[in-house]
Design a protein around this motif. Structure first.
Motif, PDB file in Angstrom:
ATOM      1  N   TRP A 319      13.279  20.081  -7.097  1.00 42.50           N
ATOM      2  CA  TRP A 319      12.651  19.450  -7.233  1.00 42.50           C
ATOM      3  C   TRP A 319      10.594  18.930  -7.118  1.00 42.50           C
ATOM      4  O   TRP A 319      10.816  18.852  -5.880  1.00 42.50           O
ATOM      5  CB  TRP A 319      12.565  17.390  -7.859  1.00 42.50           C
ATOM      6  N   VAL A 320       9.970  19.414  -7.866  1.00 45.97           N
ATOM      7  CA  VAL A 320       8.321  19.531  -7.217  1.00 45.97           C
ATOM      8  C   VAL A 320       7.199  19.010  -8.980  1.00 45.97           C
ATOM      9  O   VAL A 320       7.613  18.908  -9.472  1.00 45.97           O
ATOM     10  CB  VAL A 320       7.827  21.125  -7.509  1.00 45.97           C
ATOM     11  N   ALA A 321       6.502  17.530  -8.122  1.00 44.08           N
ATOM     12  CA  ALA A 321       5.290  16.863  -7.970  1.00 44.08           C
ATOM     13  C   ALA A 321       4.127  17.989  -8.000  1.00 44.08           C
ATOM     14  O   ALA A 321       3.867  17.856  -6.901  1.00 44.08           O
ATOM     15  CB  ALA A 321       5.733  16.017  -8.299  1.00 44.08           C
ATOM     16  N   GLN A 322       3.742  18.413  -9.291  1.00 41.47           N
ATOM     17  CA  GLN A 322       2.471  18.705  -8.695  1.00 41.47           C
ATOM     18  C   GLN A 322       1.040  18.655  -9.695  1.00 41.47           C
ATOM     19  O   GLN A 322       1.532  17.762 -11.047  1.00 41.47           O
ATOM     20  CB  GLN A 322       2.025  20.470  -8.994  1.00 41.47           C
ATOM     21  N   ALA A 323       0.036  18.310  -9.476  1.00 48.06           N
ATOM     22  CA  ALA A 323      -1.199  17.602 -10.137  1.00 48.06           C
ATOM     23  C   ALA A 323      -1.052  18.597 -11.201  1.00 48.06           C
ATOM     24  O   ALA A 323      -2.101  19.232 -11.111  1.00 48.06           O
ATOM     25  CB  ALA A 323      -2.378  16.905  -9.429  1.00 48.06           C
ATOM     26  N   VAL A 324      -0.527  18.693 -12.188  1.00 47.03           N
ATOM     27  CA  VAL A 324      -1.091  20.154 -13.400  1.00 47.03           C
ATOM     28  C   VAL A 324      -0.108  19.477 -14.747  1.00 47.03           C
ATOM     29  O   VAL A 324       0.578  19.178 -14.669  1.00 47.03           O
ATOM     30  CB  VAL A 324      -0.417  21.189 -12.782  1.00 47.03           C
ATOM     31  N   LYS A 325      -1.728  19.409 -15.079  1.00 49.73           N
ATOM     32  CA  LYS A 325      -1.157  18.495 -17.083  1.00 49.73           C
ATOM     33  C   LYS A 325      -0.227  19.744 -17.640  1.00 49.73           C
ATOM     34  O   LYS A 325       0.160  20.613 -17.578  1.00 49.73           O
ATOM     35  CB  LYS A 325      -2.316  18.537 -18.338  1.00 49.73           C
ATOM     36  N   ASP A 326       1.092  19.154 -18.374  1.00 46.23           N
ATOM     37  CA  ASP A 326       2.330  19.913 -19.184  1.00 46.23           C
ATOM     38  C   ASP A 326       2.767  20.183 -18.096  1.00 46.23           C
ATOM     39  O   ASP A 326       4.126  20.523 -18.478  1.00 46.23           O
ATOM     40  CB  ASP A 326       1.808  20.448 -20.156  1.00 46.23           C
ATOM     41  N   ASN A 327       3.063  20.627 -16.429  1.00 46.28           N
ATOM     42  CA  ASN A 327       3.434  21.096 -15.908  1.00 46.28           C
ATOM     43  C   ASN A 327       3.979  20.376 -14.772  1.00 46.28           C
ATOM     44  O   ASN A 327       3.533  20.658 -13.643  1.00 46.28           O
ATOM     45  CB  ASN A 327       3.560  22.755 -15.144  1.00 46.28           C
ATOM     46  N   THR A 328       4.184  19.442 -14.269  1.00 45.98           N
ATOM     47  CA  THR A 328       3.959  17.799 -13.614  1.00 45.98           C
ATOM     48  C   THR A 328       4.979  18.449 -12.943  1.00 45.98           C
ATOM     49  O   THR A 328       5.053  17.756 -11.492  1.00 45.98           O
ATOM     50  CB  THR A 328       3.677  16.901 -14.213  1.00 45.98           C
ATOM     51  N   VAL A 329       5.647  18.623 -13.336  1.00 46.88           N
ATOM     52  CA  VAL A 329       7.290  18.465 -12.482  1.00 46.88           C
ATOM     53  C   VAL A 329       8.347  19.173 -12.938  1.00 46.88           C
ATOM     54  O   VAL A 329       8.524  19.664 -14.081  1.00 46.88           O
ATOM     55  CB  VAL A 329       8.306  17.051 -12.975  1.00 46.88           C
ATOM     56  N   ASP A 360       4.364  13.416 -20.410  1.00 42.63           N
ATOM     57  CA  ASP A 360       3.807  11.651 -20.493  1.00 42.63           C
ATOM     58  C   ASP A 360       2.756  11.962 -19.519  1.00 42.63           C
ATOM     59  O   ASP A 360       2.753  11.313 -17.989  1.00 42.63           O
ATOM     60  CB  ASP A 360       4.555  10.934 -19.945  1.00 42.63           C
ATOM     61  N   TRP A 361       1.699  12.257 -19.103  1.00 44.51           N
ATOM     62  CA  TRP A 361       0.410  13.230 -18.610  1.00 44.51           C
ATOM     63  C   TRP A 361      -0.237  11.460 -18.524  1.00 44.51           C
ATOM     64  O   TRP A 361      -0.550  11.800 -16.611  1.00 44.51           O
ATOM     65  CB  TRP A 361      -0.268  14.227 -18.261  1.00 44.51           C
ATOM     66  N   ASP A 362      -0.063  10.533 -18.666  1.00 42.65           N
ATOM     67  CA  ASP A 362      -0.677   9.170 -18.941  1.00 42.65           C
ATOM     68  C   ASP A 362      -0.397   8.288 -17.763  1.00 42.65           C
ATOM     69  O   ASP A 362      -0.724   8.314 -17.424  1.00 42.65           O
ATOM     70  CB  ASP A 362      -1.160   8.277 -20.160  1.00 42.65           C
ATOM     71  N   PHE A 363       1.243   9.426 -17.521  1.00 37.81           N
ATOM     72  CA  PHE A 363       1.207   8.241 -16.268  1.00 37.81           C
ATOM     73  C   PHE A 363       1.048   8.215 -15.204  1.00 37.81           C
ATOM     74  O   PHE A 363       1.065   7.429 -14.414  1.00 37.81           O
ATOM     75  CB  PHE A 363       3.233   8.419 -16.450  1.00 37.81           C
ATOM     76  N   PHE A 364       0.746   9.717 -14.750  1.00 38.52           N
ATOM     77  CA  PHE A 364       0.188  10.427 -13.643  1.00 38.52           C
ATOM     78  C   PHE A 364      -1.441  10.124 -13.136  1.00 38.52           C
ATOM     79  O   PHE A 364      -1.297  10.661 -12.682  1.00 38.52           O
ATOM     80  CB  PHE A 364       0.111  11.829 -13.461  1.00 38.52           C
ATOM     81  N   GLN A 365      -1.884   9.369 -14.523  1.00 37.33           N
ATOM     82  CA  GLN A 365      -3.541   9.571 -14.234  1.00 37.33           C
ATOM     83  C   GLN A 365      -3.560   8.805 -12.849  1.00 37.33           C
ATOM     84  O   GLN A 365      -5.273   9.449 -11.927  1.00 37.33           O
ATOM     85  CB  GLN A 365      -4.131   8.420 -15.281  1.00 37.33           C
ATOM     86  N   SER A 366      -3.349   7.492 -12.214  1.00 40.24           N
ATOM     87  CA  SER A 366      -3.230   6.935 -11.732  1.00 40.24           C
ATOM     88  C   SER A 366      -3.138   7.710  -9.745  1.00 40.24           C
ATOM     89  O   SER A 366      -3.924   7.498  -8.936  1.00 40.24           O
ATOM     90  CB  SER A 366      -2.788   5.747 -11.447  1.00 40.24           C
ATOM     91  N   SER A 367      -2.293   9.063 -10.021  1.00 42.17           N
ATOM     92  CA  SER A 367      -2.363   9.786  -8.735  1.00 42.17           C
ATOM     93  C   SER A 367      -3.774  10.560  -8.729  1.00 42.17           C
ATOM     94  O   SER A 367      -3.766  11.265  -7.476  1.00 42.17           O
ATOM     95  CB  SER A 367      -1.047  10.665  -8.704  1.00 42.17           C
TER      96      SER A 367
END
Length: 421
Positions: A319-329, A360-367
């Motif tokens: 599982w990969v988390a990246q700083a990309v909207k709509d493709n975060t995980v 849920d891109w808003d959830f990742f805004q703080s990162s």
């Protein structure tokens, strides 16, 4: 930086001061969510003011309180027990929070730690949480007695950055800013088994292999991943990562921010701070006549943005988390015939959960735009000897000039006295 924790039945996605728990096998809904909220400053002052000086001194010894200023509600470290049962996080506000995860998620306790934590790990028995902190100490917190204060296990002379424990709870491995990997017996951590020395900068990540017994991987600020026979304290292999990273910022080596292994396929995934790909290796080991291991290069896994975190689940999926909207995980599967990895996010088993997370891109805004603490850990080297020798040479020259002047004056006095005679 957003983080991922793969539990047996759940996936924990974290960003800033919040995390969400997704069901991996049911409807893929959010089964639990939580946001860390700092206690108000006046509330903390009120609580601290009601304590005696003896209680405050005693708390510092036991692992409560501390000498740092007030922090934020950001999550600094997290860990889950094996098997699933408990989940814990450590916050910038010097709090250790524990949840019970079965049959449903339930908050158990919130305890104060002495210093801000850098890494957490559960013992394999699940009876304790081991917390490494910035002052170089490791504290043990009981799970069965969730209100009990921490017990000091060991201490380094510099900041601890990661911690690992052997699968039979017999050894505890810690790494610090001073390029040291220390192996201690557990729970008798006063007995040091040995060291693994070879890194030239701070060490940020440890990964311990259950099989073959005795293989340890480490990465750090010197831009290398190293393989160790930690039972002998011997370095088996060194892999330099600069060749995967292109042009480096400020001519500094790449910094390893995460190192994980899938022991089913012996696949090693490395995350480098600021890099938009995951570096992959195959771990080749031999146990006869003596343990040996090396990393074999595999094609890097390209990503669409800066990689935040990676995690292997119990089935070997990455599982990969990246700083990309709509493709975060995204989810990837290792297949010997497919290089580097095959993306399976759109397959039936994963499409619902990845869609729910990525919407849920808003959830990742703080990162976004958040930097790790690693870039500030490089030590500043000062050349004190050159100025010292320059000053010494000047003193020697000045002393010689005085001696020459004194000799000239004495010679002239002697000549005058002879003339008088």
């Amino acid at each position: 930086m957003a983080s991922l924790v793969c539990m047996k039945k759940s996936l924990v996605v974290e960003s800033g001061n919040s995390f969400k728990v997704y069901d991996r096998y049911g409807k893929h809904d959010v089964v639990y969510s939580h946001s860390i909220v700092c206690r108000a400053k006046n509330e903390k002052e009120k609580t601290e003011g009601s304590k005696t000086s003896e209680e405050k001194d005693d708390e510092k010894v036991k692992g409560e309180g501390g000498g740092e200023g007030p922090g934020s509600d950001k999550i600094l470290a997290r860990a889950c027990s094996v098997p699933d049962g408990y989940f814990a996080v450590a916050t910038d506000n010097k709090e250790l929070i524990l949840w019970k995860t079965t049959p449903t998620w339930k908050h158990i306790s919130t305890r104060t730690v002495a210093r801000r934590c850098t890494a957490l790990v559960f013992t394999f028995k699940g009876d304790a949480i081991l917390a490494a902190d910035k002052s170089g100490d490791v504290y043990s917190f009981s799970v069965s007695d969730p209100e009990a204060p921490g017990t000091l296990l060991l201490g380094h002379l510099s900041m601890l950055l990661d911690i690992a424990i052997k699968d039979d709870d017999s050894f505890l491995i810690t790494c610090d800013r001073d390029e040291k990997i220390r192996i201690s017996h557990y729970p008798n951590t006063h007995s040091i088994y040995g060291y693994c020395l070879g890194h030239t900068e701070y060490i940020t990540a440890l990964c311990l292999s259950p099989y073959p017994d005795g293989v340890l991987l480490s990465g750090g600020g010197d831009g290398t991943v190293r393989v160790w026979d930690w039972l002998r304290g011997k370095e088996l292999h060194v892999e330099h990562l600069a060749k995967f990273c292109g042009e480096l910022k400020d001519n500094k080596p790449p910094v390893v921010s995460k190192l994980v292994c899938n022991w089913v396929g012996k696949l090693v995934a490395v995350v480098v701070e600021g890099l938009d790909s995951v570096i992959l290796f195959k771990l080749h080991t031999e146990v006869a006549p003596r343990l040996d291991a090396q990393l074999i290069e595999s094609n890097p896994l390209p990503c669409k943005g800066k990689v935040w975190d990676v995690a292997f689940d119990c089935n070997g999926y990455l599982w990969v988390a990246q700083a990309v909207k709509d493709n975060t995980v995204q989810v990837y599967k290792y297949m010997p015939s497919c290089r580097p990895l095959m993306c399976v996010s759109s397959q039936e088993h994963f499409v619902d959960i990845t869609t729910a997370i990525n919407s849920d891109w808003d959830f990742f805004q703080s990162s976004l735009g958040e930097d790790t603490m690693y870039s500030g850990l490089y030590k500043k080297h000062f050349d004190n000897l050159t100025p010292y020798f320059e000053r010494k040479e000047e003193r020697m020259k000045g002393k010689k000039r005085k001696e020459d002047k004194k000799g000239d004056e004495e010679g002239s006095k002697k000549v005058r006295s002879e003339e008088v005679v």
